[in-house]
Write an enzyme that holds these catalytic residues in place. Structure first.
Site, PDB file in Angstrom:
ATOM      1  N   LYS A 164      65.240  85.256  92.071  1.00 47.88           N
ATOM      2  CA  LYS A 164      66.249  85.961  92.859  1.00 47.88           C
ATOM      3  C   LYS A 164      65.737  86.393  94.202  1.00 47.88           C
ATOM      4  O   LYS A 164      66.705  86.733  95.044  1.00 47.88           O
ATOM      5  CB  LYS A 164      66.367  87.279  91.658  1.00 47.88           C
ATOM      6  CG  LYS A 164      67.310  86.705  90.666  1.00 47.88           C
ATOM      7  CD  LYS A 164      67.796  87.965  89.807  1.00 47.88           C
ATOM      8  CE  LYS A 164      68.530  87.662  88.622  1.00 47.88           C
ATOM      9  NZ  LYS A 164      69.283  88.824  87.915  1.00 47.88           N
ATOM     10  N   ASP A 202      74.573  92.035  89.928  1.00 52.88           N
ATOM     11  CA  ASP A 202      73.941  92.476  88.784  1.00 52.88           C
ATOM     12  C   ASP A 202      74.434  94.251  88.809  1.00 52.88           C
ATOM     13  O   ASP A 202      74.654  94.705  87.669  1.00 52.88           O
ATOM     14  CB  ASP A 202      72.482  92.474  88.710  1.00 52.88           C
ATOM     15  CG  ASP A 202      72.165  91.221  88.376  1.00 52.88           C
ATOM     16  OD1 ASP A 202      72.832  90.480  87.495  1.00 52.88           O
ATOM     17  OD2 ASP A 202      70.989  90.710  88.798  1.00 52.88           O
TER      18      ASP A 202
HETATM   19  P1  NAP Z   1      60.996  93.071  85.328  1.00 54.39           P
HETATM   20  O1  NAP Z   1      61.459  93.161  86.646  1.00 54.39           O
HETATM   21  O2  NAP Z   1      59.898  92.500  84.769  1.00 54.39           O
HETATM   22  O3  NAP Z   1      60.827  94.807  85.150  1.00 54.39           O
HETATM   23  C1  NAP Z   1      60.335  94.980  83.635  1.00 54.39           C
HETATM   24  C2  NAP Z   1      60.408  96.437  83.509  1.00 54.39           C
HETATM   25  O4  NAP Z   1      59.915  96.813  82.246  1.00 54.39           O
HETATM   26  C3  NAP Z   1      59.455  97.188  84.555  1.00 54.39           C
HETATM   27  O5  NAP Z   1      59.916  98.703  84.772  1.00 54.39           O
HETATM   28  C4  NAP Z   1      58.185  97.490  83.655  1.00 54.39           C
HETATM   29  O6  NAP Z   1      57.334  98.396  83.972  1.00 54.39           O
HETATM   30  C5  NAP Z   1      58.893  97.591  82.203  1.00 54.39           C
HETATM   31  N1  NAP Z   1      57.945  97.210  81.172  1.00 54.39           N
HETATM   32  C6  NAP Z   1      57.730  95.934  80.612  1.00 54.39           C
HETATM   33  N2  NAP Z   1      57.056  95.897  79.729  1.00 54.39           N
HETATM   34  C7  NAP Z   1      56.651  97.126  79.557  1.00 54.39           C
HETATM   35  C8  NAP Z   1      55.632  97.873  78.500  1.00 54.39           C
HETATM   36  N3  NAP Z   1      55.069  97.333  77.556  1.00 54.39           N
HETATM   37  N4  NAP Z   1      55.831  99.132  78.431  1.00 54.39           N
HETATM   38  C9  NAP Z   1      56.465 100.063  79.301  1.00 54.39           C
HETATM   39  N5  NAP Z   1      57.127  99.557  80.303  1.00 54.39           N
HETATM   40  C10 NAP Z   1      57.269  98.013  80.252  1.00 54.39           C
HETATM   41  O7  NAP Z   1      62.404  92.954  84.483  1.00 54.39           O
HETATM   42  P2  NAP Z   1      64.139  92.809  84.927  1.00 54.39           P
HETATM   43  O8  NAP Z   1      64.369  91.626  85.382  1.00 54.39           O
HETATM   44  O9  NAP Z   1      64.285  94.183  85.597  1.00 54.39           O
HETATM   45  O10 NAP Z   1      64.724  93.014  83.243  1.00 54.39           O
HETATM   46  C11 NAP Z   1      64.477  93.999  82.467  1.00 54.39           C
HETATM   47  C12 NAP Z   1      65.465  93.891  81.358  1.00 54.39           C
HETATM   48  O11 NAP Z   1      66.740  93.916  81.872  1.00 54.39           O
HETATM   49  C13 NAP Z   1      65.357  92.632  80.488  1.00 54.39           C
HETATM   50  O12 NAP Z   1      65.439  92.830  79.104  1.00 54.39           O
HETATM   51  C14 NAP Z   1      66.435  91.595  80.869  1.00 54.39           C
HETATM   52  O13 NAP Z   1      66.862  90.719  79.792  1.00 54.39           O
HETATM   53  C15 NAP Z   1      67.275  92.756  81.120  1.00 54.39           C
HETATM   54  N6  NAP Z   1      68.713  92.294  81.843  1.00 54.39           N
HETATM   55  C16 NAP Z   1      69.763  92.342  81.547  1.00 54.39           C
HETATM   56  C17 NAP Z   1      70.748  91.945  82.387  1.00 54.39           C
HETATM   57  C18 NAP Z   1      72.092  91.932  81.986  1.00 54.39           C
HETATM   58  O14 NAP Z   1      73.030  91.359  82.507  1.00 54.39           O
HETATM   59  N7  NAP Z   1      72.592  92.672  80.700  1.00 54.39           N
HETATM   60  C19 NAP Z   1      70.719  91.590  83.648  1.00 54.39           C
HETATM   61  C20 NAP Z   1      69.302  91.718  84.250  1.00 54.39           C
HETATM   62  C21 NAP Z   1      68.222  91.849  83.222  1.00 54.39           C
HETATM   63  P3  NAP Z   1      56.067  98.515  85.055  1.00 54.39           P
HETATM   64  O15 NAP Z   1      56.817  98.648  86.399  1.00 54.39           O
HETATM   65  O16 NAP Z   1      55.121  99.481  84.503  1.00 54.39           O
HETATM   66  O17 NAP Z   1      55.416  97.070  84.600  1.00 54.39           O
END
Ligand code: NAP
Length: 279
Positions: free
Chosen positions: A66, A102
């Site tokens: 992205k 998004d």
């Molecule tokens: P990302 O960029 O990898 O961000 C991950 C986030 O989760 C960060 O804030 C990270 O914290 C936190 N995190 C991960 N593991 C953790 C843990 N064990 N303990 C505490 N914090 C943790 O991921 P993303 O692309 O934003 O996606 C996040 C979620 O949104 C996913 O579940 C994805 O499926 C969902 N999503 C849904 C849609 C939809 O259309 N509904 C669209 C996009 C994403 P740190 O900063 O501390 O690493």
């Protein structure tokens, strides 16, 4: 001639976008088709050049491309530039222009639960890519407060500093978020915590939740995370990530075709695909 649409990602097998968009093209009698392409990072530039050369109508971009795709496009709109990520590309007279649907997709879905963000106290849990899109979209809607709780505090402060819109925000730890939960009208969980297969985890307990607070979790697999279950049992309104997914797709489809599609049809289609693997 049939128009080509696509989604680029790596991996891409899990994507529900092809079934969703293929169905819409057929439903609206548009002579177009939509395919998933698994593209490695080192091949991304070539893939974009190839799609442009063959006159692609548009495409979606998903994890992990992205942000990396931006330099290979002919332009990006203001919101996508501020977010630093593109999930939708439109071929505008031979120019590939990037957008981010998004955040706006989340906002459109949210309106069914909370008609107005202006004046509301909002907390986002997480500061990753999805949180960034939601934060910058909501920041434009004039919430009273838009705070971010994240494991890595610097990332939350970084997001706040990058925001070009005037909004009152602070970054906090999960412990602080748990303690101050009752202050918020809307809480949006955007971390990976609670996602399948680790479904029995949640970022913070909801002991201090007021039942007037709207609780969202943008995860849609499972459809109800443990976080949402606890909120529901405490009497709060809850929303899962299905609406965000469907609306981001609807906004992309509208950019490609000028038609805002039938949301209920899209929702049913995605729910059918999720059938049997919701946890
Ligand atoms: P990302 O960029 O990898 O961000 C991950 C986030 O989760 C960060 O804030 C990270 O914290 C936190 N995190 C991960 N593991 C953790 C843990 N064990 N303990 C505490 N914090 C943790 O991921 P993303 O692309 O934003 O996606 C996040 C979620 O949104 C996913 O579940 C994805 O499926 C969902 N999503 C849904 C849609 C939809 O259309 N509904 C669209 C996009 C994403 P740190 O900063 O501390 O690493």
């Amino acid at each position: 001639m049939k128009k080509l649409f696509a989604v680029l990602g790596d991996p891409i097998g899990h994507s529900m976008s092809p079934v969703m968009h293929k169905d819409l093209f057929s439903f609206y009698n548009i002579d177009a088709d939509y395919f998933p392409f698994q593209v490695k990072e080192e091949d991304l530039h070539d893939a974009v050049k190839g799609l442009k050369a063959i006159g692609v109508g548009g495409f979606n971009v998903t994890v992990p491309h992205k942000s990396k795709i931006i330099p290979f496009l002919d332009g990006v709109d203001e919101l996508a530039a501020n977010i630093g990520a593109v999930n939708t590309v439109v071929n505008e007279n031979g120019q590939l222009i990037g957008y981010n649907t998004d955040g706006p997709g989340f906002l459109q879905g949210l309106y069914n639960y909370l008609p107005k963000i202006a004046g509301q106290k909002v907390m986002i849990i997480g500061a990753g890519g999805a949180a960034r899109a939601i934060y910058l979209t909501l920041a434009k809607e004039k919430p009273l407060v838009l705070d971010i709780a994240n494991r890595t505090l610097e990332k939350a402060w970084g997001l706040i500093k990058d925001c070009p819109y005037a909004v009152s925000s602070r970054a906090c730890s999960f412990d602080e978020a748990r303690e101050t939960l009752a202050d918020y009208d809307l809480v949006i969980q955007t971390t990976l915590i609670g996602m399948s297969p680790k479904i029995y985890e949640q970022p913070i307990p909801l002991n201090n939740l007021r039942k007037q607070t709207v609780i969202c979790d943008i995860i849609y697999n499972p459809l109800e995370t443990q976080f949402l279950t606890e909120a529901r049992l405490k009497g709060a309104s809850i929303q899962n990530g299905l609406d965000m997914f469907v609306y981001q797709g609807a906004l992309a489809f509208e950019k490609w075709t000028g038609i805002f599609p039938d949301i209920l049809r899209m929702r049913d289609n995605v729910l059918k695909q999720l059938g049997g693997r919701t946890c």
